[in-house]
Design a protein around this motif. Structure first.
Motif, PDB file in Angstrom:
ATOM      1  N   ASP A  39      73.664  -1.722  90.130  1.00 39.51           N
ATOM      2  CA  ASP A  39      74.923  -1.552  90.869  1.00 39.51           C
ATOM      3  C   ASP A  39      74.918  -2.397  92.135  1.00 39.51           C
ATOM      4  N   GLY A  40      73.783  -2.373  92.835  1.00 43.39           N
ATOM      5  CA  GLY A  40      73.640  -3.149  94.067  1.00 43.39           C
ATOM      6  C   GLY A  40      73.794  -4.640  93.787  1.00 43.39           C
ATOM      7  N   LEU A  41      73.221  -5.083  92.659  1.00 45.86           N
ATOM      8  CA  LEU A  41      73.307  -6.494  92.284  1.00 45.86           C
ATOM      9  C   LEU A  41      74.763  -6.867  92.007  1.00 45.86           C
ATOM     10  N   GLN A  42      75.453  -5.996  91.263  1.00 42.43           N
ATOM     11  CA  GLN A  42      76.854  -6.278  90.937  1.00 42.43           C
ATOM     12  C   GLN A  42      77.723  -6.271  92.197  1.00 42.43           C
ATOM     13  N   HIS A  43      77.408  -5.384  93.140  1.00 47.55           N
ATOM     14  CA  HIS A  43      78.146  -5.353  94.400  1.00 47.55           C
ATOM     15  C   HIS A  43      77.964  -6.682  95.152  1.00 47.55           C
ATOM     16  N   LEU A  44      76.717  -7.157  95.226  1.00 41.05           N
ATOM     17  CA  LEU A  44      76.475  -8.435  95.913  1.00 41.05           C
ATOM     18  C   LEU A  44      77.240  -9.574  95.231  1.00 41.05           C
ATOM     19  N   GLN A  45      77.260  -9.558  93.898  1.00 39.72           N
ATOM     20  CA  GLN A  45      77.984 -10.623  93.170  1.00 39.72           C
ATOM     21  C   GLN A  45      79.474 -10.597  93.521  1.00 39.72           C
ATOM     22  N   THR A  46      80.060  -9.400  93.564  1.00 42.85           N
ATOM     23  CA  THR A  46      81.489  -9.273  93.876  1.00 42.85           C
ATOM     24  C   THR A  46      81.779  -9.798  95.285  1.00 42.85           C
ATOM     25  N   ARG A  47      80.924  -9.392  96.229  1.00 42.89           N
ATOM     26  CA  ARG A  47      81.156  -9.798  97.611  1.00 42.89           C
ATOM     27  C   ARG A  47      80.933 -11.303  97.814  1.00 42.89           C
ATOM     28  N   ILE A  48      79.931 -11.864  97.135  1.00 41.46           N
ATOM     29  CA  ILE A  48      79.667 -13.306  97.250  1.00 41.46           C
ATOM     30  C   ILE A  48      80.888 -14.096  96.772  1.00 41.46           C
ATOM     31  N   LYS A  49      81.459 -13.644  95.667  1.00 40.34           N
ATOM     32  CA  LYS A  49      82.634 -14.328  95.106  1.00 40.34           C
ATOM     33  C   LYS A  49      83.804 -14.265  96.106  1.00 40.34           C
ATOM     34  N   THR A  50      84.055 -13.066  96.636  1.00 36.73           N
ATOM     35  CA  THR A  50      85.176 -12.894  97.570  1.00 36.73           C
ATOM     36  C   THR A  50      84.980 -13.741  98.829  1.00 36.73           C
ATOM     37  N   VAL A  51      83.790 -13.651  99.418  1.00 33.29           N
ATOM     38  CA  VAL A  51      83.510 -14.356 100.670  1.00 33.29           C
ATOM     39  C   VAL A  51      83.581 -15.877 100.470  1.00 33.29           C
ATOM     40  N   ALA A  52      82.949 -16.361  99.411  1.00 38.67           N
ATOM     41  CA  ALA A  52      82.917 -17.819  99.190  1.00 38.67           C
ATOM     42  C   ALA A  52      84.325 -18.348  98.925  1.00 38.67           C
ATOM     43  N   PRO A  86      88.075 -38.231 108.729  1.00 38.40           N
ATOM     44  CA  PRO A  86      87.963 -36.918 108.076  1.00 38.40           C
ATOM     45  C   PRO A  86      89.326 -36.264 107.836  1.00 38.40           C
ATOM     46  N   HIS A  87      90.300 -36.632 108.651  1.00 35.62           N
ATOM     47  CA  HIS A  87      91.623 -36.013 108.500  1.00 35.62           C
ATOM     48  C   HIS A  87      92.301 -36.419 107.194  1.00 35.62           C
ATOM     49  N   LYS A  88      91.824 -37.491 106.574  1.00 31.00           N
ATOM     50  CA  LYS A  88      92.406 -37.907 105.291  1.00 31.00           C
ATOM     51  C   LYS A  88      91.640 -37.315 104.104  1.00 31.00           C
ATOM     52  N   SER A  89      90.594 -36.517 104.413  1.00 33.91           N
ATOM     53  CA  SER A  89      89.799 -35.865 103.353  1.00 33.91           C
ATOM     54  C   SER A  89      89.856 -34.356 103.544  1.00 33.91           C
ATOM     55  N   ILE A  90      89.283 -33.652 102.600  1.00 31.23           N
ATOM     56  CA  ILE A  90      89.014 -32.217 102.804  1.00 31.23           C
ATOM     57  C   ILE A  90      87.514 -32.078 102.612  1.00 31.23           C
ATOM     58  N   ASP A  91      86.824 -31.704 103.693  1.00 28.91           N
ATOM     59  CA  ASP A  91      85.364 -31.821 103.718  1.00 28.91           C
ATOM     60  C   ASP A  91      84.654 -30.617 103.078  1.00 28.91           C
ATOM     61  N   PRO A  92      84.057 -30.814 101.904  1.00 29.80           N
ATOM     62  CA  PRO A  92      83.346 -29.697 101.266  1.00 29.80           C
ATOM     63  C   PRO A  92      81.971 -29.447 101.899  1.00 29.80           C
ATOM     64  N   VAL A  93      81.460 -30.410 102.695  1.00 34.88           N
ATOM     65  CA  VAL A  93      80.104 -30.252 103.271  1.00 34.88           C
ATOM     66  C   VAL A  93      80.115 -29.186 104.362  1.00 34.88           C
ATOM     67  N   SER A  94      81.043 -29.321 105.313  1.00 36.24           N
ATOM     68  CA  SER A  94      81.091 -28.322 106.397  1.00 36.24           C
ATOM     69  C   SER A  94      81.503 -26.957 105.825  1.00 36.24           C
ATOM     70  N   THR A  95      82.357 -26.957 104.801  1.00 39.87           N
ATOM     71  CA  THR A  95      82.766 -25.690 104.185  1.00 39.87           C
ATOM     72  C   THR A  95      81.581 -25.023 103.484  1.00 39.87           C
ATOM     73  N   ALA A  96      80.803 -25.828 102.764  1.00 38.09           N
ATOM     74  CA  ALA A  96      79.625 -25.280 102.073  1.00 38.09           C
ATOM     75  C   ALA A  96      78.646 -24.697 103.085  1.00 38.09           C
ATOM     76  N   ALA A  97      78.483 -25.384 104.222  1.00 44.13           N
ATOM     77  CA  ALA A  97      77.565 -24.899 105.257  1.00 44.13           C
ATOM     78  C   ALA A  97      78.019 -23.537 105.786  1.00 44.13           C
ATOM     79  N   LYS A  98      79.341 -23.392 105.995  1.00 45.95           N
ATOM     80  CA  LYS A  98      79.866 -22.101 106.463  1.00 45.95           C
ATOM     81  C   LYS A  98      79.608 -21.005 105.434  1.00 45.95           C
ATOM     82  N   ILE A  99      79.765 -21.338 104.168  1.00 42.34           N
ATOM     83  CA  ILE A  99      79.537 -20.336 103.114  1.00 42.34           C
ATOM     84  C   ILE A  99      78.082 -19.869 103.136  1.00 42.34           C
ATOM     85  N   VAL A 100      77.156 -20.828 103.257  1.00 38.96           N
ATOM     86  CA  VAL A 100      75.723 -20.472 103.261  1.00 38.96           C
ATOM     87  C   VAL A 100      75.434 -19.482 104.392  1.00 38.96           C
ATOM     88  N   VAL A 101      75.952 -19.760 105.572  1.00 42.72           N
ATOM     89  CA  VAL A 101      75.687 -18.898 106.725  1.00 42.72           C
ATOM     90  C   VAL A 101      76.374 -17.539 106.552  1.00 42.72           C
TER      91      VAL A 101
END
Ligand code: NI
Length: 395
Positions: free
Chosen positions: A266-279, A203-218
């Protein structure tokens, strides 16, 4: 024509309404492909002697009954089906593999044609105009927005619009809605997490998108649980995670998809902004890159105007009887009727089609979804009574 006469005439033409519904049910068509459905609507309007415009928003149809002037009320039905393989045990089952009227839009179209027939029979009573909107692409295609853009709410200007949606969660002979926000603003969500693929044993020779994706979901869930006022409503549901083809290979990327809901735009747009920042931040912290997008059409919340709900409620009680109208809390489903209520006052409501004896208990979008067709003449009668009462009120 009083409400009793409307109901009894609607019941008389029940076989005709049910016949149209079953014909549509056997030939479901997906969004913006409702060509045969549109033809059936047009030929039925021709038979009834009702004038209409066709080819609006590709397959949409706008019928007009009355004197062509104001006051003007609109009634709306949607025509599209879903990419679901039908499993309901009905003898008029979908004849097209992988397509099904699992949201009851076949019923909506048939009920509005039923209302059209009743209104046309009593056209001399109509002092004003009733517009019949048969729209494409409710299921994510924003057909209602396109129909509005093509001017269906103008000339004459629609003063109130009504729409019905069947629900097997409510028993036949009931209707539910509320004043104010009834349904949520909705948007889809897509995140592609880019890493670097490689041997799973190193794994040290890769950059793992699976564990990263899992963190984003949570982590996305904490936007709802830790950032939103607990008295505000919001939903982030990640519903798809795709990536990888072998047990011993770290894939180069992962794709997440899902849906976001809020009771305000407005609430929907706020969630979109935060999702982008967090991810993006979680991806960066894990040496990945996140590409965040919100594909398709954002749906605004469906807002029922107070006067329209009062009118719709009174008209429905006359049809179904006292105590048959239910005040319901808002739900986080989305509906493109919202595009009309952004422009004109209106009311959207759920019509009960549930009946356990018939197996009509599954929610919409389920492959076993079924309706109690005894409810269809009620829907037609409610449309008619709403239109006639409202025209009287607006005069
Ligand atoms: Ni629907």
């Amino acid at each position: 024509m009083n409400s009793e006469q409307i109901v009894s005439r609607a019941k008389e033409i029940q076989p005709w309404i049910v016949g149209i519904r079953r014909q549509l049910h056997q030939q479901p068509e997906l969004m913006y492909e409702e060509f045969e459905t549109s033809k059936l609507v047009q030929s039925t309007l021709d038979e009834l002697g009702i004038e209409y415009q066709s080819d609006l928003a590709i397959t949409g149809v706008l019928g007009t009954i009355g004197n062509g002037n104001g006051p003007c009320v609109a009634l709306r039905a949607d025509m599209d089906a879903l990419p679901i393989h039908e499993q309901a045990d009905v003898d008029f089952k979908s004849e097209i593999d992988g397509k099904m009227h699992a949201c009851g839009h076949d019923c909506h179209t048939a009920m509005l044609l039923g209302a059209a027939r009743l209104l046309k029979e009593n056209e001399d009573l109509i002092q004003g105009t009733v517009k019949l909107i048969f729209q494409p692409a409710e299921e994510g295609g924003a057909g209602g927005e396109k129909m509005s853009d093509e001017g269906v709410l103008e000339n004459p200007q629609v003063q109130r619009i009504f729409g019905l949606h069947v629900s097997a969660d409510l028993p036949t002979g009931t209707l539910a809605a509320r004043a104010g926000t009834l349904l949520a603003a909705a948007s889809s969500l897509k995140i592609v997490v880019h890493g670097k693929g490689g041997h799973a044993a190193m794994p040290h020779k890769s950059i793992d998108p699976v564990s990263t994706a899992a963190k984003i979901v949570v982590e996305l869930q904490t936007i709802i649980s830790r950032e939103l006022d607990p008295l505000q409503s919001g939903v982030i549901s990640v519903t798809m995670m795709h990536g990888g083809h072998a047990y011993n290979v770290i894939p180069p990327s992962m794709e997440l998809q899902g849906t976001i809901r809020s009771l305000t735009l407005d609430g929907l747009q706020h969630l979109q902004t935060r999702i982008k920042t967090v991810a993006e931040a979680i991806a960066a912290a894990n040496q990945c890159a996140a590409e965040v997008s919100f594909p398709g059409n954002d749906y605004p919340p469906t807002l029922n105007d107070e006067l329209s709900w009062a009118a719709g409620r009174a008209a429905t009680e006359e049809v179904l009887g006292e105590g048959r109208v239910i005040e319901m809390p808002p739900v986080m489903g989305g509906e493109d009727f919202a595009f009309y209520t952004q422009r004109v006052p209106g009311c959207f409501a759920f019509l009960g089609v549930g009946n356990p004896e018939l197996g009509a208990t599954y929610s919409v979008h389920h492959p076993m979804f079924k309706v109690d067709e005894e409810a269809l003449p009620y829907g037609a009668a409610i449309h008619v009574n709403c239109a006639l009462r409202t025209l009287d009120e607006l005069r």
